[in-house]
Write a protein that holds these residues in place. Structure first.
Motif, PDB file in Angstrom:
ATOM      1  N   ILE A 232       0.843  -1.200   0.000  1.00 34.99           N
ATOM      2  CA  ILE A 232       0.000   0.000   0.000  1.00 34.99           C
ATOM      3  C   ILE A 232       0.879   1.251   0.000  1.00 34.99           C
ATOM      4  N   GLY A 233       0.674   2.108  -0.987  1.00 38.88           N
ATOM      5  CA  GLY A 233       1.549   3.282  -1.138  1.00 38.88           C
ATOM      6  C   GLY A 233       2.937   2.807  -1.515  1.00 38.88           C
ATOM      7  N   CYS A 234       2.991   2.047  -2.611  1.00 40.10           N
ATOM      8  CA  CYS A 234       4.229   1.310  -2.947  1.00 40.10           C
ATOM      9  C   CYS A 234       5.339   2.212  -3.458  1.00 40.10           C
ATOM     10  N   GLY A 235       5.045   3.484  -3.760  1.00 40.40           N
ATOM     11  CA  GLY A 235       6.090   4.361  -4.292  1.00 40.40           C
ATOM     12  C   GLY A 235       6.677   3.772  -5.560  1.00 40.40           C
ATOM     13  N   TYR A 236       8.003   3.718  -5.632  1.00 37.66           N
ATOM     14  CA  TYR A 236       8.680   3.329  -6.874  1.00 37.66           C
ATOM     15  C   TYR A 236       8.841   1.817  -7.047  1.00 37.66           C
TER      16      TYR A 236
ATOM     17  N   MET B  73       0.011  -0.609  -4.827  1.00 39.70           N
ATOM     18  CA  MET B  73      -1.118   0.317  -4.958  1.00 39.70           C
ATOM     19  C   MET B  73      -0.591   1.711  -4.665  1.00 39.70           C
ATOM     20  N   GLU B  74      -0.803   2.608  -5.610  1.00 40.04           N
ATOM     21  CA  GLU B  74      -0.159   3.915  -5.524  1.00 40.04           C
ATOM     22  C   GLU B  74      -1.102   4.976  -6.066  1.00 40.04           C
ATOM     23  N   ILE B  75      -1.149   6.118  -5.382  1.00 41.27           N
ATOM     24  CA  ILE B  75      -2.117   7.156  -5.757  1.00 41.27           C
ATOM     25  C   ILE B  75      -1.558   8.119  -6.812  1.00 41.27           C
ATOM     26  N   ARG B  76      -0.231   8.272  -6.894  1.00 44.97           N
ATOM     27  CA  ARG B  76       0.335   9.284  -7.808  1.00 44.97           C
ATOM     28  C   ARG B  76       0.491   8.728  -9.230  1.00 44.97           C
ATOM     29  N   VAL B  77      -0.051   9.468 -10.201  1.00 46.93           N
ATOM     30  CA  VAL B  77      -0.051   9.014 -11.595  1.00 46.93           C
ATOM     31  C   VAL B  77       1.360   8.760 -12.117  1.00 46.93           C
TER      32      VAL B  77
ATOM     33  N   ARG C 280      -3.060   2.195 -10.006  1.00 48.68           N
ATOM     34  CA  ARG C 280      -3.245   3.518  -9.406  1.00 48.68           C
ATOM     35  C   ARG C 280      -4.610   3.561  -8.746  1.00 48.68           C
ATOM     36  N   MET C 281      -4.621   3.848  -7.478  1.00 50.40           N
ATOM     37  CA  MET C 281      -5.885   3.916  -6.742  1.00 50.40           C
ATOM     38  C   MET C 281      -5.650   4.575  -5.399  1.00 50.40           C
ATOM     39  N   ASN C 282      -6.754   4.960  -4.780  1.00 48.52           N
ATOM     40  CA  ASN C 282      -6.683   5.528  -3.438  1.00 48.52           C
ATOM     41  C   ASN C 282      -6.948   4.407  -2.438  1.00 48.52           C
ATOM     42  N   ALA C 283      -5.885   3.938  -1.789  1.00 51.99           N
ATOM     43  CA  ALA C 283      -6.008   2.779  -0.899  1.00 51.99           C
ATOM     44  C   ALA C 283      -6.824   3.099   0.350  1.00 51.99           C
ATOM     45  N   MET C 284      -7.069   4.383   0.613  1.00 56.10           N
ATOM     46  CA  MET C 284      -7.870   4.715   1.786  1.00 56.10           C
ATOM     47  C   MET C 284      -9.358   4.640   1.476  1.00 56.10           C
ATOM     48  N   LYS C 285      -9.685   4.407   0.214  1.00 57.83           N
ATOM     49  CA  LYS C 285     -11.108   4.411  -0.147  1.00 57.83           C
ATOM     50  C   LYS C 285     -11.615   3.093  -0.720  1.00 57.83           C
TER      51      LYS C 285
ATOM     52  N   PHE D 265       2.817  -1.717   4.703  1.00 58.66           N
ATOM     53  CA  PHE D 265       2.724  -0.263   4.857  1.00 58.66           C
ATOM     54  C   PHE D 265       4.134   0.228   5.173  1.00 58.66           C
ATOM     55  N   LEU D 266       4.884   0.523   4.131  1.00 62.04           N
ATOM     56  CA  LEU D 266       6.307   0.806   4.339  1.00 62.04           C
ATOM     57  C   LEU D 266       6.587   2.287   4.152  1.00 62.04           C
ATOM     58  N   PHE D 267       7.088   2.892   5.198  1.00 62.90           N
ATOM     59  CA  PHE D 267       7.378   4.326   5.218  1.00 62.90           C
ATOM     60  C   PHE D 267       6.189   5.143   4.721  1.00 62.90           C
ATOM     61  N   PRO D 268       5.009   4.932   5.324  1.00 69.40           N
ATOM     62  CA  PRO D 268       3.835   5.708   4.890  1.00 69.40           C
ATOM     63  C   PRO D 268       4.014   7.184   5.237  1.00 69.40           C
ATOM     64  N   ASP D 269       3.255   8.028   4.527  1.00 69.33           N
ATOM     65  CA  ASP D 269       3.325   9.469   4.795  1.00 69.33           C
ATOM     66  C   ASP D 269       2.997   9.708   6.268  1.00 69.33           C
ATOM     67  N   PRO D 270       3.839  10.499   6.979  1.00 68.38           N
ATOM     68  CA  PRO D 270       3.642  10.635   8.436  1.00 68.38           C
ATOM     69  C   PRO D 270       2.500  11.561   8.867  1.00 68.38           C
TER      70      PRO D 270
ATOM     71  N   SER E  39      14.659  -2.760   0.753  1.00 66.99           N
ATOM     72  CA  SER E  39      14.446  -2.732  -0.700  1.00 66.99           C
ATOM     73  C   SER E  39      13.689  -1.522  -1.212  1.00 66.99           C
ATOM     74  N   THR E  40      12.965  -0.808  -0.332  1.00 66.77           N
ATOM     75  CA  THR E  40      12.170   0.296  -0.882  1.00 66.77           C
ATOM     76  C   THR E  40      13.050   1.539  -1.049  1.00 66.77           C
ATOM     77  N   GLU E  41      12.607   2.407  -1.944  1.00 68.99           N
ATOM     78  CA  GLU E  41      13.368   3.612  -2.242  1.00 68.99           C
ATOM     79  C   GLU E  41      13.437   4.511  -0.996  1.00 68.99           C
ATOM     80  N   GLU E  42      12.339   4.569  -0.258  1.00 69.64           N
ATOM     81  CA  GLU E  42      12.311   5.394   0.949  1.00 69.64           C
ATOM     82  C   GLU E  42      13.242   4.795   2.016  1.00 69.64           C
ATOM     83  N   GLY E  43      13.228   3.474   2.123  1.00 72.86           N
ATOM     84  CA  GLY E  43      14.090   2.790   3.086  1.00 72.86           C
ATOM     85  C   GLY E  43      15.563   3.048   2.772  1.00 72.86           C
TER      86      GLY E  43
HETATM   87  N1  SAM Z   1       6.448   2.546   0.360  1.00 74.72           N
HETATM   88  C1  SAM Z   1       7.298   3.314  -0.495  1.00 74.72           C
HETATM   89  C2  SAM Z   1       8.716   3.272  -0.028  1.00 74.72           C
HETATM   90  O1  SAM Z   1       8.959   2.785   1.104  1.00 74.72           O
HETATM   91  O2  SAM Z   1       9.594   3.701  -0.776  1.00 74.72           O
HETATM   92  C3  SAM Z   1       6.814   4.767  -0.639  1.00 74.72           C
HETATM   93  C4  SAM Z   1       6.746   5.573   0.609  1.00 74.72           C
HETATM   94  S1  SAM Z   1       6.157   7.244   0.305  1.00 74.72           S
HETATM   95  C5  SAM Z   1       6.688   8.115   1.718  1.00 74.72           C
HETATM   96  C6  SAM Z   1       4.405   7.065   0.555  1.00 74.72           C
HETATM   97  C7  SAM Z   1       3.698   6.673  -0.713  1.00 74.72           C
HETATM   98  O3  SAM Z   1       2.327   6.430  -0.442  1.00 74.72           O
HETATM   99  C8  SAM Z   1       3.749   7.756  -1.780  1.00 74.72           C
HETATM  100  O4  SAM Z   1       4.233   7.210  -2.969  1.00 74.72           O
HETATM  101  C9  SAM Z   1       2.297   8.215  -1.901  1.00 74.72           C
HETATM  102  O5  SAM Z   1       1.973   8.678  -3.183  1.00 74.72           O
HETATM  103  C10 SAM Z   1       1.552   6.943  -1.517  1.00 74.72           C
HETATM  104  N2  SAM Z   1       0.194   7.183  -0.998  1.00 74.72           N
HETATM  105  C11 SAM Z   1      -0.182   8.107  -0.094  1.00 74.72           C
HETATM  106  N3  SAM Z   1      -1.508   8.017   0.154  1.00 74.72           N
HETATM  107  C12 SAM Z   1      -1.986   7.017  -0.622  1.00 74.72           C
HETATM  108  C13 SAM Z   1      -3.280   6.450  -0.822  1.00 74.72           C
HETATM  109  N4  SAM Z   1      -4.348   6.918  -0.163  1.00 74.72           N
HETATM  110  N5  SAM Z   1      -3.414   5.426  -1.694  1.00 74.72           N
HETATM  111  C14 SAM Z   1      -2.340   4.956  -2.367  1.00 74.72           C
HETATM  112  N6  SAM Z   1      -1.092   5.454  -2.217  1.00 74.72           N
HETATM  113  C15 SAM Z   1      -0.904   6.468  -1.354  1.00 74.72           C
END
Ligand code: SAM
Length: 266
Positions: A78-82, A101-105, A139-144, A160-165, A238-242
């Motif tokens: 969820i929020g897989c980033g790159y 699953m990622e929200i950004r196009v 691409r989708m909004n995982a919160m919905k 849920f790896l390094f989710p937005d804080p 393995s994640t870019e944020e990590g």
């Molecule tokens: N998990 C990845 C990593 O560790 O590199 C990315 C972490 S990044 C800080 C958070 C990611 O969650 C962003 O790519 C953001 O676009 C995505 N994101 C935020 N809210 C989301 C949502 N409601 N549904 C899907 N993706 C979401």
């Protein structure tokens, strides 16, 4: 961004063509014992607006459940980033379908191209799937819309790896771990399935631990049990944020939770 009306309306063959068969769209499908065909009451109103829409559009005017023997998605990032986690796990679990699953196009497009390139470089011999055929991105909004994609108990791992804080208190409701969303995660996770969380933000770590430990359907997995889990090194590294956190010598707070059995209904 469009979502399927229910999990059976997804055409997973567009994501995993070597593992899933396309649904039958013609009336011939009615004669196929492996396919359940439903006729929806209405066609979708709005035109599809992106790549993922193709998967849903292909199901109109009929939707079909998976063919017998097709694989189902079992891991969701969820929020897989790159996409680093899935790329890392693809060969660790070669027989398991994983979905980012990622929200950004732009990020979704990048990961899509990344996976296509990896597949082209790792083609298997005739009749063998080849590398990276088990990972995909949507691409989708995982919160919905998560329960629109996955059936009850379908998933065995949810990341849920390094989710937005969302640091500010009034933004806490935007955090991806919340009491309401935990009910959805419990629904789509199979009993025994695992939620993985990791962050470099201590306050967010404590928030996630607090909400997950107080939920009746999750229990924390002791750290010594995690040592033998082959997913953990990828969760950490393995994640870019990590990798970014590592470059900056930041902390990584890991906490994993098991989906407990449903209480016996009386
Ligand atoms: N998990 C990845 C990593 O560790 O590199 C990315 C972490 S990044 C800080 C958070 C990611 O969650 C962003 O790519 C953001 O676009 C995505 N994101 C935020 N809210 C989301 C949502 N409601 N549904 C899907 N993706 C979401």
């Amino acid at each position: 961004m469009v979502s399927p009306v229910h999990p059976g309306a997804m055409d997973w063959s567009r994501h995993y063509p070597k593992h899933c068969s396309p649904p039958a769209h013609s009336l011939d499908a009615l004669a196929d014992p492996d396919v359940t065909v439903q006729v929806p009451s209405k066609r979708p109103h709005s035109p599809p607006d992106d790549l993922d829409a193709l998967c849903m559009r292909s199901c109109a005017p009929y939707t079909a459940t998976a063919h017998a023997g097709d694989k189902r998605v079992e891991f969701a990032d969820i929020g897989c980033g790159y996409g680093g986690l899935m790329v890392g796990l693809a060969s660790v679990y070669p027989d398991t379908l994983m979905l980012g699953m990622e929200i950004r196009v732009k990020v979704q497009e990048y990961v899509y191209q990344r996976i296509q390139a990896l597949r082209a470089q790792n083609e298997g011999p005739e009749g063998v799937p080849g590398g990276y055929q088990n990972i995909s991105i949507i691409r989708m909004n995982a919160m919905k819309f998560l329960p629109n994609f996955f059936a009850k108990g379908q998933l065995t791992k949810l990341f849920f790896l390094f989710p937005d804080p969302h640091f500010k208190k009034k933004k806490h409701k935007a955090r991806i771990i919340s009491p309401t969303l935990l009910a959805e995660y419990a629904y789509i996770l199979h009993p025994g399935g695992i939620i993985y969380t990791i962050t470099d933000v201590k306050d967010l770590h404590e928030w996630m631990v607090k909400h997950l430990t107080s939920h009746p359907l999750f229990e924390r997995i002791p750290d010594d049990e995690l040592a033998s889990d082959p997913a953990i090194p990828h969760v950490r590294q393995s994640t870019e944020e990590g990798k970014k956190v590592e470059r900056n010598n930041g902390d990584k707070f890991l906490a994993c939770f098991r989906r407990m059995d449903d209480p016996i209904a009386h």
